[in-house]
Enzyme design. Structure first.
Site, short mmCIF file in Angstrom:
data_model
loop_
_atom_site.label_atom_id
_atom_site.label_comp_id
_atom_site.label_asym_id
_atom_site.label_seq_id
_atom_site.Cartn_x
_atom_site.Cartn_y
_atom_site.Cartn_z
N CYS A 253 -7.04 45.95 14.49
CA CYS A 253 -8.26 46.76 14.66
C CYS A 253 -8.43 47.17 16.12
CB CYS A 253 -9.48 45.97 14.22
SG CYS A 253 -9.51 45.70 12.46
O1 UMP Z 1 -10.35 41.95 15.11
C1 UMP Z 1 -10.82 42.44 14.08
C2 UMP Z 1 -10.07 42.53 12.89
C3 UMP Z 1 -10.66 43.11 11.79
N1 UMP Z 1 -11.92 43.60 11.84
C4 UMP Z 1 -12.51 44.24 10.65
C5 UMP Z 1 -12.72 45.72 10.75
C6 UMP Z 1 -12.62 46.13 9.30
O2 UMP Z 1 -13.85 45.92 8.64
C7 UMP Z 1 -11.60 45.19 8.71
C8 UMP Z 1 -10.20 45.75 8.65
O3 UMP Z 1 -10.11 46.69 7.59
P1 UMP Z 1 -9.29 48.07 7.74
O4 UMP Z 1 -9.96 48.85 8.86
O5 UMP Z 1 -7.87 47.68 8.15
O6 UMP Z 1 -9.39 48.72 6.40
O7 UMP Z 1 -11.61 44.04 9.55
C9 UMP Z 1 -12.66 43.51 12.98
O8 UMP Z 1 -13.82 43.91 13.04
N2 UMP Z 1 -12.09 42.94 14.08
#
Ligand code: UMP
Length: 332
Positions: A153
């Protein structure tokens, strides 16, 4: 145009939750998640040491926060360590063993001596005014496989030294406003403080830029409960000790592994006798608290270990695990 500056992350976190839950720009639905979303949310923290909100309804897992940033610093990507602190992360490991996107450690801190982090600090040591000390995390093509459950992310982390202080800027493609935001800001502000100490400069500001700040619909009631809490006085924010080095990190990771594996148990007196600054002894105490929670089949946390925690840590543990507090003894 510059982002708003907040004195503490407590204030920034509340402001983001308020914005996304009450004034969303979009309703989205992707990969099974329905969310309220704001695009282009940014804020600056004047003091990145104020990284833990005092919000009872958030039930912040401070043990996980330290575990995650030390897991990053270890340069590892195994789900074994981090899954002990956050079992839900196991579901993100496609092969059951490694986290490909969530594990920022290998991208930032490996190989030791020639990592992006090492090279960024080396550059700033030689050319303090440089604007090149950016470390990229998300890789080209990382989202090519639609079945990949774990795509980074965070896009990049940048360090800049200005007026003798290390300023940190983080760029994220997406951030979950309730869960991810709190964990990511904890980790990146902690890494910023560690980097400033290695560079021998003051700790500057922390700025967080997010393209998609979102709140998953099932999390809305918790966000509303957090926003309904009365204002709390800011908790004291301890500074990382000046002598903190990679050797300190290795010592902390040693105790983390011993306690996670159940190879030892520590009393408060034993932790106090460790050759570590009180700041780091607190982290070891938190590992011990969590060992008691996970390895001792429902027994309460010992009153003496709980009493050795700082009031802030004790309060966070009490909010997270109220059913594991000793029936007598100090709770706050
Ligand atoms: O360090 C991180 C890792 C993940 N997410 C959250 C963001 C999204 O809600 C989800 C990942 O989903 P996708 O964007 O890959 O669909 O995890 C974060 O906020 N921070």
């Amino acid at each position: 145009m510059q982002p708003p500056v907040f004195a503490t992350f407590h204030d920034a976190y509340r402001a983001v939750l308020e914005l996304v839950s009450t004034h969303p720009q979009h309703e989205t639905s992707t990969r099974g998640n329905h969310s309220r979303e704001r695009l282009n949310v940014s804020f600056t923290l004047a003091d990145p040491r104020h990284r833990t909100p005092a919000l009872a309804a958030r039930r912040t897992n401070i043990v996980f926060n330290y575990a995650e940033v030390l897991w990053y610093l270890s340069g590892r990507d195994d789900v074994e360590m981090i899954g002990y602190y956050a079992p839900r992360l196991r579901t993100l490991a496609a092969d059951g063993r490694r986290l490909t996107g969530t594990a920022y450690g290998p991208r930032l801190f490996a190989p030791r001596g020639d990592s992006q982090f090492d090279r960024a600090l080396e550059l700033l040591g030689k050319d303090p005014d440089s604007k090149r000390a950016a470390m990229t995390i998300m890789r080209p093509g990382e989202f090519a496989d639609p079945a990949n459950p774990d795509v980074a992310c965070t896009l990049a982390v940048q360090f800049l030294i200005r007026a003798g202080h290390l300023h940190t800027v983080v760029f994220m493609r997406g951030n979950d406003a309730l869960i991810g935001l709190l964990c990511d800001v904890f980790s990146f502000t902690f890494l910023a403080e560690f980097a400033a100490l290695q560079l021998g400069v003051g700790l500057g500001t922390y700025t967080h830029h997010v393209a998609s700040m979102h709140l998953n619909t099932p999390d809305l009631p918790q966000a509303q409960a957090i926003l309904a809490e009365p204002a709390a006085p800011p908790a004291p924010a301890e500074a990382m000790p000046v002598g903190t080095t990679w050797t300190t990190v290795a010592q902390i990771l040693h105790w983390e592994e011993q306690l996670r594996a159940g190879r030892c148990a520590l009393t408060a007196a034993q932790v106090a006798a460790l050759p570590l600054e009180p700041y780091w002894q607190q982290v070891v105490l938190l590992w011990e608290v969590y060992r008691q929670i996970t390895h001792q089949g429902g027994q309460p946390i010992t009153a003496e270990v709980l009493a050795a925690l700082t009031p802030q840590h004790r309060w966070l543990i009490a909010c997270r695990w109220p059913d594991r507090l000793p029936s007598t003894g100090e709770r706050r």
